[in-house]
Design an enzyme around this catalytic site. Structure first.
Site, PDB file in Angstrom:
ATOM      1  N   SER A  40       0.767  -1.193   0.151  1.00  0.00           N
ATOM      2  CA  SER A  40       0.037  -0.122   0.072  1.00  0.00           C
ATOM      3  C   SER A  40       0.810   1.182  -0.097  1.00  0.00           C
ATOM      4  CB  SER A  40      -0.762   0.156   1.224  1.00  0.00           C
ATOM      5  OG  SER A  40      -1.739  -1.210   1.548  1.00  0.00           O
ATOM      6  N   HIS A  71      -4.580   0.049  -5.152  1.00  0.00           N
ATOM      7  CA  HIS A  71      -3.465  -1.168  -5.623  1.00  0.00           C
ATOM      8  C   HIS A  71      -3.677  -1.368  -7.328  1.00  0.00           C
ATOM      9  CE1 HIS A  71      -2.755  -3.025  -1.382  1.00  0.00           C
ATOM     10  NE2 HIS A  71      -3.633  -2.125  -1.395  1.00  0.00           N
ATOM     11  N   HIS A  93      -5.110  -9.858  -1.994  1.00  0.00           N
ATOM     12  CA  HIS A  93      -5.074 -10.254  -0.652  1.00  0.00           C
ATOM     13  C   HIS A  93      -6.113 -11.350  -0.536  1.00  0.00           C
ATOM     14  CE1 HIS A  93      -3.670  -6.066  -0.659  1.00  0.00           C
ATOM     15  NE2 HIS A  93      -3.180  -6.242   0.277  1.00  0.00           N
ATOM     16  N   TYR A  95      -8.352 -11.458   1.575  1.00  0.00           N
ATOM     17  CA  TYR A  95      -9.765 -11.093   1.946  1.00  0.00           C
ATOM     18  C   TYR A  95     -10.474 -10.704   0.475  1.00  0.00           C
ATOM     19  CZ  TYR A  95      -7.299  -6.519   1.765  1.00  0.00           C
ATOM     20  OH  TYR A  95      -6.598  -5.553   1.124  1.00  0.00           O
ATOM     21  N   GLU A  96      -9.815 -10.497  -0.442  1.00  0.00           N
ATOM     22  CA  GLU A  96     -10.413 -10.334  -1.711  1.00  0.00           C
ATOM     23  C   GLU A  96     -11.402 -11.371  -2.182  1.00  0.00           C
ATOM     24  OE1 GLU A  96      -8.259  -7.226  -4.238  1.00  0.00           O
ATOM     25  OE2 GLU A  96      -6.679  -7.923  -2.787  1.00  0.00           O
ATOM     26  N   ALA A 123       2.262  -2.630   4.317  1.00  0.00           N
ATOM     27  CA  ALA A 123       1.775  -1.462   5.085  1.00  0.00           C
ATOM     28  C   ALA A 123       1.203  -2.501   6.478  1.00  0.00           C
ATOM     29  CB  ALA A 123       0.597  -0.682   4.980  1.00  0.00           C
ATOM     30  N   MET A 221      -2.079  -8.011   6.355  1.00  0.00           N
ATOM     31  CA  MET A 221      -3.188  -8.800   5.920  1.00  0.00           C
ATOM     32  C   MET A 221      -2.333  -9.485   4.527  1.00  0.00           C
ATOM     33  SD  MET A 221      -6.563  -6.650   6.102  1.00  0.00           S
ATOM     34  CE  MET A 221      -6.859  -5.463   7.616  1.00  0.00           C
ATOM     35  N   SER A 222      -1.052  -9.486   4.486  1.00  0.00           N
ATOM     36  CA  SER A 222      -0.662  -9.856   3.129  1.00  0.00           C
ATOM     37  C   SER A 222       0.870 -10.665   3.459  1.00  0.00           C
ATOM     38  CB  SER A 222      -0.224  -8.745   2.593  1.00  0.00           C
ATOM     39  OG  SER A 222       0.736  -7.750   3.045  1.00  0.00           O
ATOM     40  N   ASN A 245       0.017   2.752  11.457  1.00  0.00           N
ATOM     41  CA  ASN A 245      -0.939   3.195  12.296  1.00  0.00           C
ATOM     42  C   ASN A 245      -0.389   2.146  13.909  1.00  0.00           C
ATOM     43  OD1 ASN A 245      -2.135   0.932  10.643  1.00  0.00           O
ATOM     44  ND2 ASN A 245      -2.903   0.572  12.627  1.00  0.00           N
ATOM     45  N   HIS A 257      -8.617   3.098   6.749  1.00  0.00           N
ATOM     46  CA  HIS A 257      -7.619   2.979   5.615  1.00  0.00           C
ATOM     47  C   HIS A 257      -6.811   4.270   5.128  1.00  0.00           C
ATOM     48  CE1 HIS A 257      -6.243   0.954   1.899  1.00  0.00           C
ATOM     49  NE2 HIS A 257      -6.807   1.760   1.256  1.00  0.00           N
TER      50      HIS A 257
END
Ligand code: HPA
Length: 289
Positions: A40, A71, A93, A95-96, A123, A221-222, A245, A257
């Site tokens: 990201s 992305h 990812h 989650y997609e 990120a 998440m990656s 963060n 996000h």
């Protein structure tokens, strides 16, 4: 092959080779030495490659398309700091909706093209309260909390072993190299353990406490599926997280996000300078030979 027919994924080796051939037909005599997977806010680095050829993911069989804003989906092959690079601008990812085999397919193609080093960035949320957003963390090791595994299913020994060793997944010599470069550039570089969570929700504060207790320093998440297949195929790996963060519950503020992309953008020039330095050092120390 069984009485019920070929198991899913049996043709993985052939599909990887076929897609690598499509790329080779476009890039001519270039042979990538370093594969870059840009997380990201960092995809812009791909545009810095020189004498570059860009290929949209939709032209590449088996490459899943990213659905996340920010992305872009493009493979870029070109030189930077003397290194022939192949960069993924945008990644998908779990989650997609893709499984880990699909998510990690592009990384297999990058290694099949010849890349001996995978440099992966992401990120991530910081699990250490003392790390301010914008901190860069060299990944020393990972914890896989994803609910699918990139090597689940039949194994093709032409790609790698059934039970790969993960003792030194983030190559110690290359970690030392990255630390040298960061020191020379005056960049504060932390080192720690990345945990991959399924998303797409950010963690709950209770999950964040759990992740701290199990020994993780950054959560995202990656990355893990790509690192797993790169190690499976014998490539060496460098991983760097941009802590965008503090993880949920640490400050009590809601996560967004926007905060993630804003921090990544703020750190971008430092991060890109570090990547430049790493490529130069890989060439200089003959790590790509
Ligand atoms: N959690 C998971 N993934 C992330 C985060 C986070 O806090 N920040 C950026 N990616």
């Amino acid at each position: 092959m069984t009485a019920t027919g070929p198991a899913p994924g049996d043709d993985l080796y052939d599909r990887v080779q076929a897609t690598a051939s499509v790329v080779r037909a476009r890039i001519g005599a270039r042979t990538p030495e370093v594969a870059l997977i840009l997380g990201s806010g960092l995809g812009g680095y791909a545009d810095r490659l020189e004498d570059a050829v860009a290929i949209d993911y939709h032209e590449l069989p088996g490459f899943p398309r990213s659905t996340v804003h920010g992305h872009a989906g493009r493979l870029v092959v070109g030189t930077r700091r003397g290194a022939m690079c192949v960069a993924m601008k945008g990644r998908v990812h779990l989650y997609e909706g893709h499984d880990a085999r699909t998510v990690s397919f592009p990384a297999r193609v990058l290694v099949a093209l010849g890349a001996r080093v995978l440099l992966v960035t992401n990120a991530a949320g910081g699990l250490r309260p003392e790390w301010p957003p914008g901190t860069l963390m060299l990944i020393r090791d990972h914890i896989d909390m994803l609910r699918d595994h990139a090597l689940r299913g039949p194994n093709d020994d032409r790609l790698g072993p059934r039970f790969p060793d993960m003792t030194t997944s983030y190559t110690p010599a290359l970690r030392a190299l990255v630390k040298d470069v960061a020191r020379a550039q005056g960049i504060t570089l932390e080192e720690g353990v990345y945990v991959a969570m399924p998303g797409p929700t950010y963690e709950t504060p209770a999950e964040v406490r759990m992740l701290q207790i199990i020994g993780a320093d950054a959560t995202g998440m990656s990355t893990v599926p790509e690192v797993v297949v790169a190690r499976h195929m014998g490539a060496r790996v460098i991983g760097i997280s941009c802590i965008t963060n503090k993880a949920a519950g640490i400050t009590g503020e809601a996560l967004s996000h926007e905060e993630v992309t804003e921090t990544a953008t703020r750190v971008r020039s430092t991060f890109e300078g570090l990547l430049d330095g790493i490529l130069a050092a890989l060439v200089e120390r003959k790590e790509l030979a």
